[in-house]
Write an enzyme that holds these catalytic residues in place. Structure first.
Site, PDB file in Angstrom:
ATOM      1  NE  ARG A  49     -22.005   2.653  66.815  1.00  8.55           N
ATOM      2  CZ  ARG A  49     -21.147   1.651  66.979  1.00  8.55           C
ATOM      3  NH1 ARG A  49     -21.590   0.427  67.008  1.00  8.55           N
ATOM      4  NH2 ARG A  49     -19.869   1.875  67.124  1.00  8.55           N
ATOM      5  CB  SER A  56     -20.076  -6.432  64.707  1.00  9.20           C
ATOM      6  OG  SER A  56     -20.469  -5.787  63.530  1.00  9.20           O
ATOM      7  CE  LYS A  81     -11.295  -5.822  65.459  1.00 10.43           C
ATOM      8  NZ  LYS A  81     -11.950  -4.643  64.894  1.00 10.43           N
ATOM      9  CG  HIS A 114     -22.724  -2.531  59.711  1.00 11.37           C
ATOM     10  ND1 HIS A 114     -22.520  -3.722  60.353  1.00 11.37           N
ATOM     11  CD2 HIS A 114     -21.794  -1.668  60.211  1.00 11.37           C
ATOM     12  CE1 HIS A 114     -21.513  -3.599  61.208  1.00 11.37           C
ATOM     13  NE2 HIS A 114     -21.068  -2.356  61.156  1.00 11.37           N
TER      14      HIS A 114
HETATM   15  O1  PNS Z   1     -15.978  -1.610  61.728  1.00  9.05           O
HETATM   16  P1  PNS Z   1     -14.782  -0.900  62.286  1.00  9.05           P
HETATM   17  O2  PNS Z   1     -13.813  -1.902  62.859  1.00  9.05           O
HETATM   18  O3  PNS Z   1     -15.148   0.184  63.239  1.00  9.05           O
HETATM   19  O4  PNS Z   1     -14.061  -0.202  61.022  1.00  9.05           O
HETATM   20  C1  PNS Z   1     -12.915   0.594  61.186  1.00  9.05           C
HETATM   21  C2  PNS Z   1     -12.287   0.902  59.824  1.00  9.05           C
HETATM   22  C3  PNS Z   1     -11.971  -0.373  59.071  1.00  9.05           C
HETATM   23  C4  PNS Z   1     -13.266   1.703  58.990  1.00  9.05           C
HETATM   24  C5  PNS Z   1     -11.008   1.739  60.090  1.00  9.05           C
HETATM   25  O5  PNS Z   1     -10.270   1.120  61.086  1.00  9.05           O
HETATM   26  C6  PNS Z   1     -10.171   1.889  58.849  1.00  9.05           C
HETATM   27  O6  PNS Z   1     -10.475   2.665  57.982  1.00  9.05           O
HETATM   28  N1  PNS Z   1      -9.081   1.073  58.782  1.00  9.05           N
HETATM   29  C7  PNS Z   1      -8.229   0.995  57.631  1.00  9.05           C
HETATM   30  C8  PNS Z   1      -6.799   1.343  57.994  1.00  9.05           C
HETATM   31  C9  PNS Z   1      -6.573   2.848  57.911  1.00  9.05           C
HETATM   32  O7  PNS Z   1      -6.786   3.456  56.887  1.00  9.05           O
HETATM   33  N2  PNS Z   1      -6.157   3.420  59.045  1.00  9.05           N
HETATM   34  C10 PNS Z   1      -5.882   4.842  59.165  1.00  9.05           C
HETATM   35  C11 PNS Z   1      -7.120   5.598  59.601  1.00  9.05           C
HETATM   36  S1  PNS Z   1      -6.775   7.316  59.797  1.00  9.05           S
END
Ligand code: PNS
Length: 159
Positions: free
Chosen positions: A90, A127, A41, A17
């Site tokens: 990745r 993570s 979560k 990150h």
């Molecule tokens: O570290 P992660 O868990 O892979 O991050 C995922 C994250 C937080 C970037 C993604 O789930 C997100 O943007 N969530 C916010 C909710 C949202 O906007 N959902 C619609 C996506 S199209």
């Protein structure tokens, strides 16, 4: 001002990150690292702890700030005058879902997503794997910043 966001769960932030955040900070005026609050979560660290660990790990980067959000990332972008999301990719396994989210966010809110290829040194890193490896006694000292390592070991020894 060209402001972008690096969103994620960051439970906890890893060197992968940080690589993306610091490279984005060289390209844009300001990078906001946004920690997603997801009450559904179970996380090892609270959102406040995750924010603090990222702030500590990025303290030398003057144009990086850390925040948290709940709900849609596009709403966070609108409220913070952010026009683009920066994500690390990745492997191809990341691609399908990231592409879907990027297209959704652009089609519904006009928010762009820019993908950066992950440094190959961190291509395997997540993570979840860090937590699993550390939980069973593995050495993750080269994979996370020092303050995260301390907190991770402390938290896992408590549980
Ligand atoms: O570290 P992660 O868990 O892979 O991050 C995922 C994250 C937080 C970037 C993604 O789930 C997100 O943007 N969530 C916010 C909710 C949202 O906007 N959902 C619609 C996506 S199209």
């Amino acid at each position: 001002m060209r402001r972008v966001v690096c969103p994620g769960s960051f439970d906890p932030v890893t060197n992968g990150h940080l690589d993306i955040i610091s490279r984005a900070a060289q390209l844009y005026d300001e990078v906001v690292v946004a920690v997603m609050l997801n009450p559904n979560k179970t996380a090892l660290f609270t959102a406040a702890e995750r924010v603090e660990l990222i702030a500590e790990a990025t303290k030398k980067l003057d144009n990086v700030r850390v925040d948290q959000f709940e709900g849609l990332i596009v709403d966070f972008c609108r409220d913070n005058d952010i026009s683009a999301i920066v994500k690390g990719l990745r492997a191809v396994s990341d691609f399908d879902y990231e592409m879907q989210m990027a297209q959704m966010n652009y089609s519904q809110a006009g928010v762009e997503t820019l993908f950066m290829t992950t440094n190959p040194l961190y291509a395997f890193l997540s993570s979840s794997l860090v937590k699993e490896f550390a939980r069973f006694g593995g050495d993750v000292s080269g994979l996370v910043p020092a303050p995260v390592l301390d907190q991770l070991n402390r938290r896992l020894s408590e549980s």
